[in-house]
Scaffold this active site. Structure first.
Site, short mmCIF file in Angstrom:
data_model
loop_
_atom_site.label_atom_id
_atom_site.label_comp_id
_atom_site.label_asym_id
_atom_site.label_seq_id
_atom_site.Cartn_x
_atom_site.Cartn_y
_atom_site.Cartn_z
N HIS A 63 47.98 64.11 48.75
CA HIS A 63 48.86 63.86 47.53
C HIS A 63 47.95 63.40 46.33
O HIS A 63 47.65 62.59 45.91
CB HIS A 63 49.47 62.42 47.99
CG HIS A 63 50.63 62.15 47.04
ND1 HIS A 63 51.91 61.47 47.45
CD2 HIS A 63 50.91 62.15 45.73
CE1 HIS A 63 52.71 61.27 46.70
NE2 HIS A 63 51.97 61.83 45.50
N LEU A 66 47.59 67.50 39.90
CA LEU A 66 46.39 68.11 39.28
C LEU A 66 47.04 68.35 37.79
O LEU A 66 46.18 68.84 36.88
CB LEU A 66 46.00 69.15 39.98
CG LEU A 66 45.28 68.88 41.35
CD1 LEU A 66 44.86 70.32 42.01
CD2 LEU A 66 44.03 67.98 40.98
N ARG A 67 48.19 68.20 37.59
CA ARG A 67 48.86 68.31 36.37
C ARG A 67 49.06 69.93 35.63
O ARG A 67 49.72 69.94 34.62
CB ARG A 67 48.31 67.49 35.33
CG ARG A 67 48.25 66.03 35.80
CD ARG A 67 49.56 65.54 35.60
NE ARG A 67 49.77 64.13 35.79
CZ ARG A 67 50.71 63.29 36.71
NH1 ARG A 67 51.45 64.03 37.34
NH2 ARG A 67 50.65 62.19 36.77
N ASP A 157 58.19 64.90 44.97
CA ASP A 157 57.53 63.66 44.74
C ASP A 157 57.42 63.48 43.23
O ASP A 157 57.37 64.18 42.35
CB ASP A 157 56.07 63.69 45.38
CG ASP A 157 55.16 62.38 44.64
OD1 ASP A 157 55.62 61.51 45.26
OD2 ASP A 157 54.18 62.53 44.09
N HIS A 184 59.39 61.08 48.67
CA HIS A 184 59.11 60.18 47.84
C HIS A 184 60.23 59.16 47.95
O HIS A 184 61.40 59.36 47.53
CB HIS A 184 58.90 60.55 46.48
CG HIS A 184 59.09 59.62 45.39
ND1 HIS A 184 57.79 59.34 44.66
CD2 HIS A 184 60.14 58.71 45.08
CE1 HIS A 184 58.08 58.50 43.62
NE2 HIS A 184 59.31 57.96 43.89
N ASN A 283 54.23 54.01 40.41
CA ASN A 283 55.64 54.25 41.37
C ASN A 283 55.34 54.94 42.72
O ASN A 283 54.85 56.02 42.81
CB ASN A 283 56.51 55.20 40.65
CG ASN A 283 57.79 55.21 41.36
OD1 ASN A 283 58.07 54.43 42.14
ND2 ASN A 283 58.63 56.11 40.99
N ASP A 310 47.31 59.71 45.54
CA ASP A 310 48.57 59.74 44.84
C ASP A 310 47.91 59.84 43.49
O ASP A 310 48.18 59.18 42.38
CB ASP A 310 49.50 58.70 44.64
CG ASP A 310 50.81 58.96 43.73
OD1 ASP A 310 50.85 60.00 43.11
OD2 ASP A 310 51.73 58.13 43.76
N HIS A 314 46.86 60.34 33.58
CA HIS A 314 47.92 60.36 32.32
C HIS A 314 46.90 60.17 31.08
O HIS A 314 45.95 59.49 31.02
CB HIS A 314 48.77 59.14 32.43
CG HIS A 314 49.95 59.28 33.29
ND1 HIS A 314 50.75 60.25 33.13
CD2 HIS A 314 50.26 58.67 34.50
CE1 HIS A 314 51.61 60.07 34.39
NE2 HIS A 314 51.27 59.32 35.11
#
Lengths: 450, 359
Positions: A63, A66-67, A157, A184, A283, A310, A314
Site C-alpha cells: 500500500h 507514489l503519486r 483506495d 478501503h 484516513n 499507506d 503531500h
C-alpha cells in the site's frame, strides 16, 4: 558491475550469527561456505561487518502512494521507490489514485515501466476497481491483469467501493486471474465531512467525527460478500478494535480475508489532533489507545496479516494550513520497520521471523509477487534487507528520501536502522545511504536528487 | 494572557479578572463620551472568514471605544483551496503591523493554527471557529448571568464573584455549537452546574467527559428550576437530509425543545433566559419568551461590547511592553474614575496580574 557482498556474523531472522554471501543476484552461500566462497571471489567483494545485525527478506509494501502520474510535486515513482529502498523495501504496490487513474492497461504499464527504469524496487501497480475510482463501473480488470504489469491487486483506495453490487461483481470477477480486491473500508454517508476519529477528542475540539462503525460496517459486509461468492478479500489499513474482532470472526469461519494495519495506527492516537497540526490528519483517522492496543494484539496473533505503510506524501501547501483544509495522509516508507520494531519487537510481542512474515512473506503472498518474501536460503533471489536493531535515530523528515516532509514522527527517536537493501543482489542501499548511480542520466537531469 | 483561543485557557482567577475588567468597561459605556484612549495607535484586525455581522460589529465597536485603529478583513470565500491561504493572509497582516487579530473561521482550530504556526506575532482572539470555541460569547454570557444572579446593592455587576451554586441549562444544537462548548468550560470553571438539553442526535458522541449533565427532556430540566436557561440557535437546514436529518421537523423540535410561554411560566421568578443570537423566533424560542422581561438577550449584546473591550485591553495593554507607555497608563485612570468600585479593581485588571492567566 554488480558487486558481491559477504555479510559477516549476521543473524538470519532470530538465528545465531553466521555469514551470508550475496552473489550473482542470489543468496550464494550461508555459513562457513560463504567465507570460503568469498576467498575465491573477484576483487569487487564487499565485506560488511554485520555483527549484531539482522537479515530479513526484502520488505514488500502492499500500500504505497507514489503519486506519479499526476502529483509529481509530492512524489515521483523514482523518489518514492528510492525512499522505499531506504526503508528496506524491495517491492511496492503503487496505489491507483493517480491522475490519470490507474484504471487501464496503458496507465498501469506506464507506472510499471517507470518503476523498472528507476530500479530502486520492483513496482507493482494496483489497478482501480472502478473507472476513475467513481464507484460506478468496473474498470477493465482483465486487461490490467493481462498487461505487462500483471496486476493482481485491485483497489479504489482513497474511496470505498461502497455499492454492494459493484463490490460483489469485483470480488467475483478477479477470481479469473487470482486477483484480490483491497477495500478501503469507509461507509461514505457516515463519514461526510469527517475530519478525525469520532469520540471524546473530536467532541471537545470540534472536528467532525469519522466513526469506527463506518469502517466496521463495510468490513462486516465485505467478509460476508467474500464468503458468499468464494472470493479473496483484503482489508486495507484496518484501524479499530471492532474491525479486528470482525476479521478474527471471519477467519474463524474460514472466509478468505486478509487485513493490514499501518505503522501509524500502531503507534499514534487521536490525542495528536489536539494541536490541530494537519500532519496528523489521515484516513482512516488515528484512533484511541484501546484501538492501538487491539491492532497490536491482532497483528501479533495473526488476525492482521501484514503491516503496509499507506505512504501518502503531500506537498507543504497541502499541510501548511488549517486542519479542515488539509489533505489526508502521512509518509511512512522510511519509518515503518522502526515503528514495527518499537511497538512489536522491542515490546516482546513479535520475533524477527514474525516481522519478516508481516512485512515481506504475507504481503508478497497476498499480492502474488514472485521472487519476494522468500526464505533466506541458498539459491533464493537476493532480495534482502540488513537491519541494525541497536541503532537509534531521530526522525528528520527533511532528510528523508521521500520528496515530501509530512511524517507524523518528526522529532521522535526510533530504534533500528536499515543498513543495506539488496534487490536481486544489487545494493540499492549501503551504509544506510541510497546508492545513486551518477552515470544514470535521470540523476543528471535533476529528476532525482541524490 | 497572550491569546484568547478557548475558554479552557482561563482559570477561575483569570476568568473573574476578565469579567471584572468588563464591568469597568461597561461603566464607562454609560457616559456620553464613550471612547477611552487606551489602545490609541494599536491596530486591531477583524479577520472574518465567515459571515457574522453582529460579532464583527461588536468587536469593531469594542476596539474603537478603546481608540484602536480597526481594519475589517472579510475573507469569506477565500478559503484555502481557492484564493489566498490562511498563512498568506496572516503574513500579510503581520507585515502591515497588526497588533491583534480577531478571527472568525469555519474551520475548527484555525485560530489555534494562526496563533501557533509562527506566521504572526499578533495577539489572536478567537471570534468563533467551526464547532470548537467562541470564548468571548461565553464570557459575555457569564458576565450577564453574574450581573443578574449575583449582583446586589453596592455591587450591581457582582464584581469579584464567580457563579458557584448556580444551575444553567444549555438547550439546543450542542453538537454543532461552539457557544455550547465555550460555555460548558467557562461555567464549570466559575463553579456553575451545567445541564445540556438536546435531542440525542444533536449531542456529540464523546460528550461523556464534559463537566456537564445531559438530558433529552427539556420539561424535566425546567422542573428543576434552573437559574438561567440558554437557548442555542438551531439551523433550519439541520433537519434536511442534506444537513444530516438531525430531527424530523421544525414543529416537532419546537414541541419538544422550544422555549415558549408555557415553559417560561414554569421557571422560578429569578430565572433568566439567554440566547446568543440571531434567534429563530418560533423555532427554538417563541416571541413570548424572547420578548419577556426574563429575556436578557438585548443586554447580552451590550455586554458583548464591554467583554470584548476587556479582552482587547488585557491582551494589548496588559503586557509588560506597553504597560508603562503613555496610552496605557492614561487608560487606567480613565477606567478608575469611571468605576463604581474605586481604583483597586482597575489596578488588578492591569498588566502585572494577568501574567499567569493562560493555562
Amino acid at each position: 558491475m554488480t558487486a558481491q557482498y559477504l555479510l559477516k556474523d549476521v543473524r538470519i531472522l532470530d538465528g545465531e550469527p553466521t555469514d551470508v554471501l550475496v552473489a550473482g543476484g542470489l543468496v550464494a552461500a550461508i555459513g562457513p561456505e560463504a567465507g570460503d566462497a568469498a576467498e575465491n571471489a573477484p576483487d569487487d567483494l564487499d565485506v560488511i561487518d554485520a555483527t549484531g545485525m539482522v537479515l530479513l527478506p526484502g520488505l514488500v509494501d502492499l500500500h504505497t502512494h507514489l503519486r506519479e502520474p499526476g502529483r509529481e510535486d509530492a512524489e515521483t515513482i523514482a523518489s518514492g521507490t528510492r525512499a522505499a529502498a531506504a526503508g528496506g523495501f524491495t517491492a511496492v504496490h503503487a496505489m491507483a489514485n493517480t491522475t490519470p487513474t490507474q484504471d487501464t492497461a496503458g496507465v498501469v504499464e506506464q507506472v510499471w515501466r517507470l518503476g523498472a527504469q528507476a530500479g530502486w524496487t520492483d513496482v507493482h501497480p494496483v489497478g482501480a476497481v472502478s473507472v476513475g475510482l467513481a464507484g460506478e463501473h468496473l474498470a477493465e480488470l482483465g486487461a490490467m491483469a493481462d498487461s505487462a504489469a500483471r496486476v493482481r491487486v485491485f483497489s479504489d483506495d482513497g474511496k470505498c467501493v461502497h455499492d454492494p453490487v459493484l463490490m460483489r461483481r469485483a470480488l467475483e470477477y478477479v477470481k479469473a486471474f487470482d486477483g484480490v480486491i483491497a477495500q478501503h473500508a469507509q461507509e461514505p454517508r457516515l463519514t461526510e465531512g469527517a475530519q478525525m476519529h469520532e469520540g471524546v477528542v473530536s467532541a471537545e475540539i470540534g472536528l467532525a467525527g469519522w466513526p469506527a462503525v463506518a469502517e466496521e460496517a463495510i468490513i462486516a459486509r465485505d467478509v460476508l460478500l467474500a464468503e458468499h461468492v468464494g472470493s479473496r478479500l483484503h482489508v486495507c489499513h484496518l484501524s479499530t478494535a471492532g474491525s479486528v474482532e470482525i476479521v478474527r470472526w471471519a477467519k474463524s469461519r474460514g472466509i478468505d480475508v486478509t487485513a493490514e494495519v499501518t505503522p501509524h495506527h500502531l503507534v499514534l492516537t487521536d490525542e495528536e489532533a489536539r494541536g490541530y497540526d494537519p500532519v496528523f490528519k489521515v484516513n482512516p483517522p488515528l484512533r484511541t489507545q484501546a484501538d492501538v492496543d487491539a491492532v497490536r494484539e491482532g497483528l501479533a496473533d495473526g488476525t492482521i496479516d501484514i503491516v503496509a505503510t499507506d505512504h501518502a506524501p503531500h506537498t507543504r501547501e497541502d499541510k501548511d494550513c488549517e486542519w479542515a483544509a488539509a489533505a489526508f495522509g502521512m509518509t511512512g516508507l522510511e519509518t515503518a520497520l522502526s515503528v514495527v520494531q518499537q511497538t512489536m519487537v522491542d515490546t516482546g510481542r513479535m520475533t524477527w521471523a514474525d516481522v519478516a512474515r508481516v512485512l515481506s512473506t504475507n504481503p508478497a503472498r497476498i499480492g502474488r509477487v514472485e521472487g519476494h518474501g522468500r526464505p533466506i536460503a541458498v539459491g533464493e533471489p537476493a532480495n534482502l534487507v540488513l537491519v541494525d536493531p541497536e541503532q537509534r535515530r531521530v526522525v528528520e523528515p527533511e532528510r528523508q528520501a521521500t520528496a515530501s516532509a509530512n511524517s507524523p514522527l518528526r522529532g521522535r527517536e526510533l530504534p533500528g536502522r536499515v543498513v543495506a537493501t539488496f534487490l536481486r543482489g544489487r545494493a540499492t542501499v549501503l551504509d544506510g545511504v541510497p546508492q545513486d548511480d551518477p552515470a544514470d542520466p535521470r540523476f543528471a537531469a535533476g529528476r532525482v536528487t541524490p | 494572557m497572550r491569546h484568547l483561543l478557548s475558554t479552557t485557557d482561563l482559570d477561575r482567577a483569570a476568568a473573574i479578572r476578565v469579567l471584572d475588567t468588563a464591568a469597568q468597561m461597561a461603566a464607562t459605556q454609560g457616559r456620553q463620551i464613550k471612547k477611552l484612549p487606551t489602545l490609541r495607535g494599536r491596530t486591531v484586525v477583524n479577520l472574518f472568514f465567515e459571515d457574522s455581522t453582529r460579532t464583527r460589529i461588536s468587536f469593531e465597536t469594542a476596539a474603537k471605544r478603546l481608540s484602536a485603529d480597526v481594519i475589517n478583513f472579510s475573507a469569506k470565500g477565500s478559503s484555502v483551496s481557492k484564493g489566498e491561504s490562511l498563512k498568506d493572509t496572516a503574513l500579510t497582516l503581520q507585515a502591515m503591523g497588526a497588533d491583534a487579530i480577531v478571527i472568525r473561521h469555519q474551520a475548527s482550530g484555525a485560530p489555534h493554527t494562526l496563533a501557533h504556526a509562527g506566521w504572526t506575532e499578533a495577539a489572536v482572539v478567537n471570534a468563533g471557529d467551526g464547532m470548537h470555541q467562541h470564548p468571548t460569547q461565553a464570557l459575555l454570557d457569564a458576565f450577564t448571568i453574574r450581573r443578574h444572579l449575583t449582583g446586589g446593592p453596592g455591587n450591581p455587576d457582582g464584581v469579584g464573584n464567580d457563579l458557584a451554586g448556580l444551575h444553567v441549562a444549555v438547550v439546543g444544537d450542542v453538537l454543532h455549537s461552539r457557544v455550547a462548548r465555550s460555555n460548558v468550560d467557562l461555567l464549570h470553571t466559575l463553579g456553575a452546574r451545567v445541564t445540556l438539553v438536546a435531542p440525542p442526535t444533536l449531542l456529540p458522541v464523546g460528550v461523556g467527559p464534559w463537566p456537564a449533565e445531559v438530558s433529552y427532556r427539556l420539561d424535566d430540566v425546567l422542573a428543576q428550576g434552573p437559574d438561567a436557561v440558554m437557548m442555542l440557535r438551531v439551523q433550519r437546514e439541520r433537519m434536511s437530509t442534506a444537513g444530516g436529518g438531525f430531527f424530523p421537523s421544525p414543529l416537532e423540535y419546537t414541541r419538544l425543545y422550544g422555549l415558549d410561554a408555557r415553559r417560561l411560566a414554569t421557571l422560578p421568578d429569578h430565572s433568566i433566559v439567554l440566547h446568543p443570537g440571531p434567534m429563530n423566533r418560533g423555532l427554538e424560542i417563541s416571541a413570548d419568551a424572547a420578548d419577556s422581561p426574563r429575556a436578557v438577550i438585548v443586554e447580552q449584546v451590550a455586554n458583548g461590547v464591554a467583554v470584548r473591550m476587556a479582552v482587547l485591553y488585557l491582551l494589548l495593554a496588559g503586557d509588560g511592553d506597553t504597560a508603562g507607555t503613555a496610552p496605557a497608563t492614561g487608560a487606567v485612570p480613565a477606567l478608575t474614575s469611571a468605576s463604581s468600585s474605586g481604583s483597586t479593581p482597575a489596578t488588578t485588571a492591569a498588566p502585572t496580574t494577568t501574567a499567569g492567566a493562560t493555562a
